[in-house]
Design an enzyme around this catalytic site. Structure first.
Site, PDB file in Angstrom:
ATOM      1  CB  CYS A 297      -0.779  -0.156   1.293  1.00  0.00           C
ATOM      2  SG  CYS A 297      -1.600   1.514   1.607  1.00  0.00           S
TER       3      CYS A 297
HETATM    4  N1  LIG Z   1      -7.510  -1.178   2.031  1.00  0.00           N
HETATM    5  C1  LIG Z   1      -6.772  -0.198   1.549  1.00  0.00           C
HETATM    6  O1  LIG Z   1      -6.171   0.534   2.275  1.00  0.00           O
HETATM    7  C2  LIG Z   1      -7.077   0.031   0.163  1.00  0.00           C
HETATM    8  C3  LIG Z   1      -7.263  -0.876  -0.864  1.00  0.00           C
HETATM    9  N2  LIG Z   1      -7.228  -0.550  -2.278  1.00  0.00           N
HETATM   10  C4  LIG Z   1      -7.671  -1.610  -3.085  1.00  0.00           C
HETATM   11  O2  LIG Z   1      -7.566  -1.313  -4.461  1.00  0.00           O
HETATM   12  C5  LIG Z   1      -8.688  -1.560  -5.088  1.00  0.00           C
HETATM   13  C6  LIG Z   1      -9.188  -0.522  -5.947  1.00  0.00           C
HETATM   14  O3  LIG Z   1      -9.989   0.332  -5.069  1.00  0.00           O
HETATM   15  P1  LIG Z   1     -10.950   1.403  -5.384  1.00  0.00           P
HETATM   16  O4  LIG Z   1     -10.219   2.468  -6.051  1.00  0.00           O
HETATM   17  O5  LIG Z   1     -11.924   1.942  -4.332  1.00  0.00           O
HETATM   18  O6  LIG Z   1     -11.996   0.691  -6.481  1.00  0.00           O
HETATM   19  P2  LIG Z   1     -12.485   1.184  -8.019  1.00  0.00           P
HETATM   20  O7  LIG Z   1     -11.253   1.394  -8.848  1.00  0.00           O
HETATM   21  O8  LIG Z   1     -13.357   0.113  -8.405  1.00  0.00           O
HETATM   22  O9  LIG Z   1     -13.075   2.389  -7.598  1.00  0.00           O
HETATM   23  C7  LIG Z   1     -14.466   2.307  -7.059  1.00  0.00           C
HETATM   24  C8  LIG Z   1     -15.287   3.711  -7.387  1.00  0.00           C
HETATM   25  O10 LIG Z   1     -15.053   4.526  -6.227  1.00  0.00           O
HETATM   26  C9  LIG Z   1     -14.272   5.641  -7.003  1.00  0.00           C
HETATM   27  N3  LIG Z   1     -13.467   6.011  -5.896  1.00  0.00           N
HETATM   28  C10 LIG Z   1     -12.462   5.057  -5.493  1.00  0.00           C
HETATM   29  N4  LIG Z   1     -11.759   5.890  -4.609  1.00  0.00           N
HETATM   30  C11 LIG Z   1     -12.316   7.019  -4.252  1.00  0.00           C
HETATM   31  C12 LIG Z   1     -12.208   8.370  -3.179  1.00  0.00           C
HETATM   32  N5  LIG Z   1     -11.105   8.118  -2.509  1.00  0.00           N
HETATM   33  N6  LIG Z   1     -13.145   8.926  -3.055  1.00  0.00           N
HETATM   34  C13 LIG Z   1     -14.300   8.903  -3.884  1.00  0.00           C
HETATM   35  N7  LIG Z   1     -14.550   8.135  -4.829  1.00  0.00           N
HETATM   36  C14 LIG Z   1     -13.701   7.037  -4.926  1.00  0.00           C
HETATM   37  C15 LIG Z   1     -13.731   5.449  -8.199  1.00  0.00           C
HETATM   38  O11 LIG Z   1     -13.797   6.519  -9.138  1.00  0.00           O
HETATM   39  P3  LIG Z   1     -12.569   7.239  -9.404  1.00  0.00           P
HETATM   40  O12 LIG Z   1     -11.580   6.064  -9.593  1.00  0.00           O
HETATM   41  O13 LIG Z   1     -12.922   8.278 -10.698  1.00  0.00           O
HETATM   42  O14 LIG Z   1     -12.279   8.272  -8.348  1.00  0.00           O
HETATM   43  C16 LIG Z   1     -14.803   4.329  -8.790  1.00  0.00           C
HETATM   44  O15 LIG Z   1     -16.014   4.941  -9.267  1.00  0.00           O
HETATM   45  C17 LIG Z   1      -9.529  -2.570  -4.351  1.00  0.00           C
HETATM   46  O16 LIG Z   1      -9.244  -3.707  -4.384  1.00  0.00           O
HETATM   47  C18 LIG Z   1      -9.144  -1.670  -3.007  1.00  0.00           C
HETATM   48  O17 LIG Z   1      -9.440  -3.007  -1.886  1.00  0.00           O
HETATM   49  C19 LIG Z   1      -7.034   0.653  -2.625  1.00  0.00           C
HETATM   50  C20 LIG Z   1      -6.444   1.730  -2.162  1.00  0.00           C
HETATM   51  C21 LIG Z   1      -6.489   1.439  -0.500  1.00  0.00           C
HETATM   52  N1  LIG Z   2      -3.512   0.991  -0.043  1.00  0.00           N
HETATM   53  C1  LIG Z   2      -3.580   0.012  -0.690  1.00  0.00           C
HETATM   54  N2  LIG Z   2      -4.016  -1.228  -0.022  1.00  0.00           N
HETATM   55  C2  LIG Z   2      -4.013  -2.388  -0.841  1.00  0.00           C
HETATM   56  C3  LIG Z   2      -3.977  -2.349  -2.405  1.00  0.00           C
HETATM   57  N3  LIG Z   2      -4.094  -3.613  -2.569  1.00  0.00           N
HETATM   58  C4  LIG Z   2      -4.346  -4.439  -1.510  1.00  0.00           C
HETATM   59  N4  LIG Z   2      -4.442  -3.486  -0.528  1.00  0.00           N
HETATM   60  C5  LIG Z   2      -4.669  -3.818   0.698  1.00  0.00           C
HETATM   61  O1  LIG Z   2      -3.716  -4.508   1.431  1.00  0.00           O
HETATM   62  C6  LIG Z   2      -4.010  -5.682   1.896  1.00  0.00           C
HETATM   63  C7  LIG Z   2      -3.172  -6.825   2.377  1.00  0.00           C
HETATM   64  O2  LIG Z   2      -2.080  -6.299   3.331  1.00  0.00           O
HETATM   65  P1  LIG Z   2      -0.933  -7.022   3.832  1.00  0.00           P
HETATM   66  O3  LIG Z   2      -0.356  -6.074   4.693  1.00  0.00           O
HETATM   67  O4  LIG Z   2      -1.445  -8.410   4.281  1.00  0.00           O
HETATM   68  O5  LIG Z   2      -0.143  -7.693   2.547  1.00  0.00           O
HETATM   69  C8  LIG Z   2      -5.296  -6.237   1.225  1.00  0.00           C
HETATM   70  O6  LIG Z   2      -6.236  -7.115   1.799  1.00  0.00           O
HETATM   71  C9  LIG Z   2      -6.135  -4.817   1.021  1.00  0.00           C
HETATM   72  O7  LIG Z   2      -6.832  -4.435   1.887  1.00  0.00           O
HETATM   73  C10 LIG Z   2      -3.408  -1.053  -2.899  1.00  0.00           C
HETATM   74  O8  LIG Z   2      -3.015  -1.276  -4.087  1.00  0.00           O
HETATM   75  N5  LIG Z   2      -3.201   0.075  -2.091  1.00  0.00           N
END
Ligand SMILES: NC(=O)C1=CN([C@@H]2O[C@H](COP(=O)(O)OP(=O)(O)OC[C@H]3O[C@@H](n4cnc5c(N)ncnc54)[C@H](OP(=O)(O)O)[C@@H]3O)[C@@H](O)[C@H]2O)C=CC1
Ligand SMILES: Nc1nc2c(ncn2[C@@H]2O[C@H](COP(=O)(O)O)[C@@H](O)[C@H]2O)c(=O)[nH]1
Length: 325
Positions: free
Chosen positions: A174
């Site tokens: 991340c």
């Molecule tokens: N657990 C974590 O800390 C994180 C996990 N991830 C992982 O990355 C993958 C992609 O995630 P995600 O970008 O949500 O999925 P998507 O790319 O499918 O986005 C989902 C929708 O939400 C919008 N969106 C995404 N982020 C935001 C935001 N911060 N505020 C408002 N709208 C938002 C996007 O539009 P638009 O792209 O136009 O904004 C899109 O329409 C997932 O698998 C997720 O679990 C990603 C980052 C953090």
């Molecule tokens: N900020 C982001 N978080 C992400 C992304 N892809 C996955 N994830 C999150 O990380 C955990 C796994 O964490 P780990 O410490 O066990 O390796 C996963 O389940 C998601 O919630 C990303 O691209 N950006």
């Protein structure tokens, strides 16, 4: 607010009540099923694929299939059900995902578990998706996330989520914390504690687990299930590419919001890394179980409940004290 992370905490032992660690029960009921461990590999493309999902489900473990090959999901549910196994899929929140849920309902394909997998899960779009799933697939157990605050947990639970997933940015691949300045990176365990106190339904701790001891700590601070990426990335069964460098084997592990996943450098919040090859995932799962059984014995109990009540101390300068693991 008192903040701490996994490496800042040690659990305090109680008198042992078992003659062997093998007496300690690590099983957990989550949704409609009982699993051998309160641990689930992350729903990421380099961590889980259909063959591994079948393998895990057949052997009594929970899994969550990722959502990055969306067109395969209906067949995946069919195949799991034909094999008499539970189906556990992920969805996003874009318009086509609403249609997908309706298509599943029309085809009478009801997965046992649906995870709404969104970076910033405390949002109206996730709330709407929870309600859409509950309307069309009322028997599916809905896991919603990710959130990092008690308010987030409460709102998703009130919308109908059966469990919430906690963790914004603590993951190994991340970079959210660096690119946005937000998240629970560096204080995931304390955030889990706050969220669990607010929860009235199960919580999945997601991200930041680096050692098997962190599984026990997650349970102490309120997790019912723990999602793990990096510790599962290096196995023979891991779908990430196998790479050889200077005679050593590695597996690729990349973030779901990395450019490797997205195919474009847009809103990138994840990176790629190489993880040392570790062999068969079955051996890792057995070791996790043994370590958790041992943790339960130190807690002075016979099952996971014992871990939820143990005392803890905050250790100055981290438990590693300069050692490498
Ligand atoms: N657990 C974590 O800390 C994180 C996990 N991830 C992982 O990355 C993958 C992609 O995630 P995600 O970008 O949500 O999925 P998507 O790319 O499918 O986005 C989902 C929708 O939400 C919008 N969106 C995404 N982020 C935001 C935001 N911060 N505020 C408002 N709208 C938002 C996007 O539009 P638009 O792209 O136009 O904004 C899109 O329409 C997932 O698998 C997720 O679990 C990603 C980052 C953090
Ligand atoms: N900020 C982001 N978080 C992400 C992304 N892809 C996955 N994830 C999150 O990380 C955990 C796994 O964490 P780990 O410490 O066990 O390796 C996963 O389940 C998601 O919630 C990303 O691209 N950006």
């Amino acid at each position: 607010m008192q903040v701490f992370d996994y490496e800042d905490i040690q659990l305090v032992p109680n008198k042992c009540i078992v003659d062997s660690r093998s007496e300690c029960d690590t099983s957990v009921v989550f949704g409609s099923h009982k699993f051998k461990l309160p641990v689930v590999p992350a729903n990421m493309q380099t961590i889980i694929d259909a063959p591994l999902a079948k393998d895990l489900a057949s052997n009594g473990y929970f899994y969550v299939m990722h959502r990055f090959e969306p067109e395969t999901r209906a067949d995946f549910i069919r195949e799991m059900h034909q094999a008499d196994l539970f189906a556990s899929i992920s969805v996003g929140v874009k318009d086509e995902e609403y249609d997908f849920i309706e298509q599943l309902a029309d085809a009478n394909l009801q997965p046992e578990y649906i995870t709404i997998d969104i970076a910033h899960g405390h949002s109206q779009r996730v709330i709407d998706m929870i309600q859409h799933i509950k309307q069309h697939l009322p028997e599916s157990f809905v896991i919603a996330g990710n959130v990092g605050t008690p308010e987030g947990v409460r709102e998703l639970e009130n919308a109908g989520a059966d469990a919430t997933k906690v963790g914004i940015g603590p993951g190994k691949v991340c970079i959210t914390k660096i690119k946005t300045g937000f998240g629970t990176g560096g204080w995931q365990l304390a955030a889990l504690r706050l969220c669990a106190k607010a929860a009235s339904k199960p919580i999945i701790a997601d991200g930041g687990v680096r050692t098997d001891g962190d599984i026990a700590k997650s349970i102490r601070f309120g997790a019912n299930m723990i999602m793990i990426g990096s510790l599962f990335a290096g196995h023979e069964q891991s779908p990430g590419k196998t790479i050889e460098r200077d005679g050593e084997l590695y597996k690729e592990y990349f973030g779901s919001a990395s450019e490797y996943q997205k195919g474009a450098h847009r809103n990138v919040e994840g990176k790629k890394m190489l993880v040392t090859y570790k062999g068969d995932i079955a051996d890792t799962l057995v070791e996790m179980q043994e370590d958790l059984q041992s943790a339960i014995s130190y807690a002075g109990g016979k099952d996971l409940k014992a871990l939820t009540k143990v005392d803890y101390v905050i250790v100055k300068n981290s438990i590693f004290n300069g050692d490498q693991y």
